[in-house]
Design a protein around this motif. Structure first.
Motif, PDB file in Angstrom:
ATOM      1  N   VAL A 240      35.194  43.827 -16.172  1.00 30.44           N
ATOM      2  CA  VAL A 240      35.212  43.312 -14.807  1.00 30.44           C
ATOM      3  C   VAL A 240      33.924  42.537 -14.558  1.00 30.44           C
ATOM      4  O   VAL A 240      32.962  42.641 -15.318  1.00 30.44           O
ATOM      5  CB  VAL A 240      35.335  44.463 -13.781  1.00 30.44           C
ATOM      6  N   THR A 241      33.922  41.768 -13.490  1.00 24.81           N
ATOM      7  CA  THR A 241      32.719  41.058 -13.072  1.00 24.81           C
ATOM      8  C   THR A 241      32.259  41.619 -11.736  1.00 24.81           C
ATOM      9  O   THR A 241      33.023  41.611 -10.762  1.00 24.81           O
ATOM     10  CB  THR A 241      32.983  39.551 -12.929  1.00 24.81           C
ATOM     11  N   GLY A 242      31.057  42.132 -11.712  1.00 22.50           N
ATOM     12  CA  GLY A 242      30.508  42.656 -10.477  1.00 22.50           C
ATOM     13  C   GLY A 242      29.825  41.556  -9.687  1.00 22.50           C
ATOM     14  O   GLY A 242      29.072  40.757 -10.239  1.00 22.50           O
ATOM     15  N   GLU A 243      30.127  41.492  -8.400  1.00 21.19           N
ATOM     16  CA  GLU A 243      29.514  40.515  -7.505  1.00 21.19           C
ATOM     17  C   GLU A 243      28.842  41.257  -6.366  1.00 21.19           C
ATOM     18  O   GLU A 243      29.436  42.160  -5.761  1.00 21.19           O
ATOM     19  CB  GLU A 243      30.565  39.555  -6.931  1.00 21.19           C
ATOM     20  N   ALA A 244      27.598  40.901  -6.073  1.00 24.22           N
ATOM     21  CA  ALA A 244      26.849  41.539  -4.992  1.00 24.22           C
ATOM     22  C   ALA A 244      26.785  40.622  -3.789  1.00 24.22           C
ATOM     23  O   ALA A 244      26.406  39.455  -3.907  1.00 24.22           O
ATOM     24  CB  ALA A 244      25.438  41.887  -5.469  1.00 24.22           C
ATOM     25  N   MET A 245      27.166  41.138  -2.633  1.00 23.88           N
ATOM     26  CA  MET A 245      27.117  40.380  -1.382  1.00 23.88           C
ATOM     27  C   MET A 245      26.236  41.142  -0.401  1.00 23.88           C
ATOM     28  O   MET A 245      26.577  42.251   0.023  1.00 23.88           O
ATOM     29  CB  MET A 245      28.527  40.196  -0.813  1.00 23.88           C
ATOM     30  N   GLU A 246      25.097  40.551  -0.063  1.00 26.28           N
ATOM     31  CA  GLU A 246      24.136  41.225   0.798  1.00 26.28           C
ATOM     32  C   GLU A 246      24.554  41.164   2.263  1.00 26.28           C
ATOM     33  O   GLU A 246      24.999  40.132   2.753  1.00 26.28           O
ATOM     34  CB  GLU A 246      22.748  40.598   0.646  1.00 26.28           C
ATOM     35  N   LEU A 247      24.405  42.298   2.936  1.00 27.79           N
ATOM     36  CA  LEU A 247      24.556  42.372   4.389  1.00 27.79           C
ATOM     37  C   LEU A 247      23.141  42.468   4.945  1.00 27.79           C
ATOM     38  O   LEU A 247      22.621  43.550   5.215  1.00 27.79           O
ATOM     39  CB  LEU A 247      25.389  43.592   4.777  1.00 27.79           C
ATOM     40  N   ALA A 248      22.523  41.299   5.077  1.00 31.72           N
ATOM     41  CA  ALA A 248      21.084  41.255   5.349  1.00 31.72           C
ATOM     42  C   ALA A 248      20.680  42.051   6.582  1.00 31.72           C
ATOM     43  O   ALA A 248      19.686  42.774   6.579  1.00 31.72           O
ATOM     44  CB  ALA A 248      20.638  39.800   5.477  1.00 31.72           C
ATOM     45  N   GLY A 249      21.453  41.946   7.653  1.00 32.63           N
ATOM     46  CA  GLY A 249      21.088  42.645   8.878  1.00 32.63           C
ATOM     47  C   GLY A 249      21.247  44.141   8.783  1.00 32.63           C
ATOM     48  O   GLY A 249      20.663  44.888   9.580  1.00 32.63           O
ATOM     49  N   ASP A 250      22.021  44.605   7.801  1.00 36.05           N
ATOM     50  CA  ASP A 250      22.272  46.033   7.643  1.00 36.05           C
ATOM     51  C   ASP A 250      21.398  46.670   6.568  1.00 36.05           C
ATOM     52  O   ASP A 250      21.349  47.891   6.465  1.00 36.05           O
ATOM     53  CB  ASP A 250      23.745  46.270   7.286  1.00 36.05           C
ATOM     54  N   GLY A 251      20.778  45.841   5.722  1.00 35.65           N
ATOM     55  CA  GLY A 251      20.020  46.398   4.607  1.00 35.65           C
ATOM     56  C   GLY A 251      20.919  47.000   3.545  1.00 35.65           C
ATOM     57  O   GLY A 251      20.520  47.899   2.805  1.00 35.65           O
ATOM     58  N   LEU A 252      22.156  46.512   3.478  1.00 33.40           N
ATOM     59  CA  LEU A 252      23.145  47.039   2.540  1.00 33.40           C
ATOM     60  C   LEU A 252      23.700  45.922   1.668  1.00 33.40           C
ATOM     61  O   LEU A 252      23.520  44.735   1.945  1.00 33.40           O
ATOM     62  CB  LEU A 252      24.294  47.707   3.299  1.00 33.40           C
ATOM     63  N   VAL A 253      24.413  46.326   0.609  1.00 35.34           N
ATOM     64  CA  VAL A 253      25.043  45.380  -0.311  1.00 35.34           C
ATOM     65  C   VAL A 253      26.467  45.849  -0.575  1.00 35.34           C
ATOM     66  O   VAL A 253      26.708  47.046  -0.796  1.00 35.34           O
ATOM     67  CB  VAL A 253      24.270  45.297  -1.650  1.00 35.34           C
ATOM     68  N   ILE A 254      27.417  44.919  -0.522  1.00 34.50           N
ATOM     69  CA  ILE A 254      28.782  45.213  -0.954  1.00 34.50           C
ATOM     70  C   ILE A 254      28.923  44.751  -2.394  1.00 34.50           C
ATOM     71  O   ILE A 254      28.629  43.603  -2.724  1.00 34.50           O
ATOM     72  CB  ILE A 254      29.825  44.505  -0.080  1.00 34.50           C
ATOM     73  N   ILE A 255      29.348  45.653  -3.265  1.00 35.63           N
ATOM     74  CA  ILE A 255      29.610  45.331  -4.666  1.00 35.63           C
ATOM     75  C   ILE A 255      31.117  45.296  -4.873  1.00 35.63           C
ATOM     76  O   ILE A 255      31.823  46.259  -4.546  1.00 35.63           O
ATOM     77  CB  ILE A 255      28.992  46.379  -5.618  1.00 35.63           C
ATOM     78  N   THR A 256      31.619  44.174  -5.391  1.00 38.61           N
ATOM     79  CA  THR A 256      33.047  44.060  -5.696  1.00 38.61           C
ATOM     80  C   THR A 256      33.220  43.827  -7.192  1.00 38.61           C
ATOM     81  O   THR A 256      32.363  43.228  -7.839  1.00 38.61           O
ATOM     82  CB  THR A 256      33.704  42.896  -4.930  1.00 38.61           C
TER      83      THR A 256
END
Length: 289
Positions: A240-256
């Motif tokens: 699989v390919t992991g992609e990181a999408m930052e939620l800058a205002g939350d200090g979190l990252v969504i990994i898909t």
């Protein structure tokens, strides 16, 4: 370690990685007693005096101008992540600023949870400390008993270095381990006064030789995208390919995790998704480490 120690070892390790040939410097066939560049060569490339660079390499970055830091980054051939880390260390050298002692985020907004559940690929949300705080059904299925709804958050770094199942699940464990420590090292530069992060690093350094060895390298890296080979007991191996999408205002990252359309891995993931839908209410296994 102190900020000064981190600065000293980071600059020393980066200097050791650059050869005179890479820097465009003549060697005249001399026998070198150091790996990489000498201090005076870095000073020459950065346009500062040898004494001044020596002071910097001893950990004294407080008050250094952005112009000097930029020159130093070019002289040491730093990539984007390394350059950002150098600037983070310089800011940390001035002492803690207001708001710099905030701990890693531990809650996920309802809106982010809705986004997570709407995704048709395996996805989870983590904070800067690598705590997985939430995941969708397909991620729970893919992580094959490692993720447990009843025992979130799960710290990915702890799983990697303290759980014997990690090398069986992450088939390229060495690369994943390298990237994980490099990302944690970068975060430590950004948030040197985050006690939850320093506690995590201290625990891993105490309990894992593999982590301690990698931490001492002072490598840093942005965690944006990476190919990963995983082993799931139900469907076997898949890439699989992991992609990181930052939620800058939350200090979190969504990994898909995505797959190449029409590939065997895509078919495997589609089957796993169907299975996850049918077994969404099944009791999860417990993660232990």
């Amino acid at each position: 370690m102190s900020i000064k120690d981190d600065v000293r070892e980071f600059l020393t390790s980066r200097r050791a990685k650059v050869t005179p040939e890479q820097a465009g410097l003549p060697t005249f066939g001399d026998k070198r007693r150091v790996t990489g560049l000498r201090r005076e060569e870095v000073a020459l490339l950065a346009g500062v005096s040898a004494d001044y660079y020596t002071r910097l390499e001893r950990g004294n970055l407080a008050g250094v101008s952005e112009q000097v830091l930029d020159s130093l980054a070019r002289a040491l051939r730093l990539d984007d992540a390394e350059r950002a880390h150098l600037f983070d260390l310089a800011r940390a050298s001035t002492g803690p600023v207001r708001g710099s002692r905030r701990a890693a985020v531990s809650k996920v907004r309802p809106g982010v949870l809705l986004i997570l559940e709407s995704l048709s690929t395996p996805a989870y949300v983590r904070n800067a400390r690598t705590d997985i705080l939430a995941a969708n059904d397909l991620a729970f299925a893919l992580y094959d008993g490692i993720l447990d709804r009843e025992r979130l958050p799960l710290n990915l770094a702890k799983f990697l270095f303290l759980d014997q199942r990690a090398p069986e699940f992450f088939l390229d464990w060495e690369n994943i381990a390298d990237d994980s420590v490099a990302a944690l090292r970068a975060e430590a530069g950004r948030s040197p006064h985050d006690k939850s992060l320093t506690d995590l690093v201290g625990e891993l350094a105490t309990r894992s030789d593999e982590f301690r060895t990698r931490w001492a390298r002072h490598n840093v890296k942005y965690h944006r995208t990476a190919a990963k080979r995983l082993h799931n007991s139900l469907v076997g191996d898949l890439e699989v390919t992991g992609e990181a999408m930052e939620l800058a205002g939350d200090g979190l990252v969504i990994i898909t995790y995505t797959t190449e359309p029409g590939s065997p891995a895509a078919e495997t993931l589609r089957f796993l998704s169907s299975w996850a839908t049918r077994h969404a209410d099944a009791p999860p296994n417990r993660a232990k480490f």
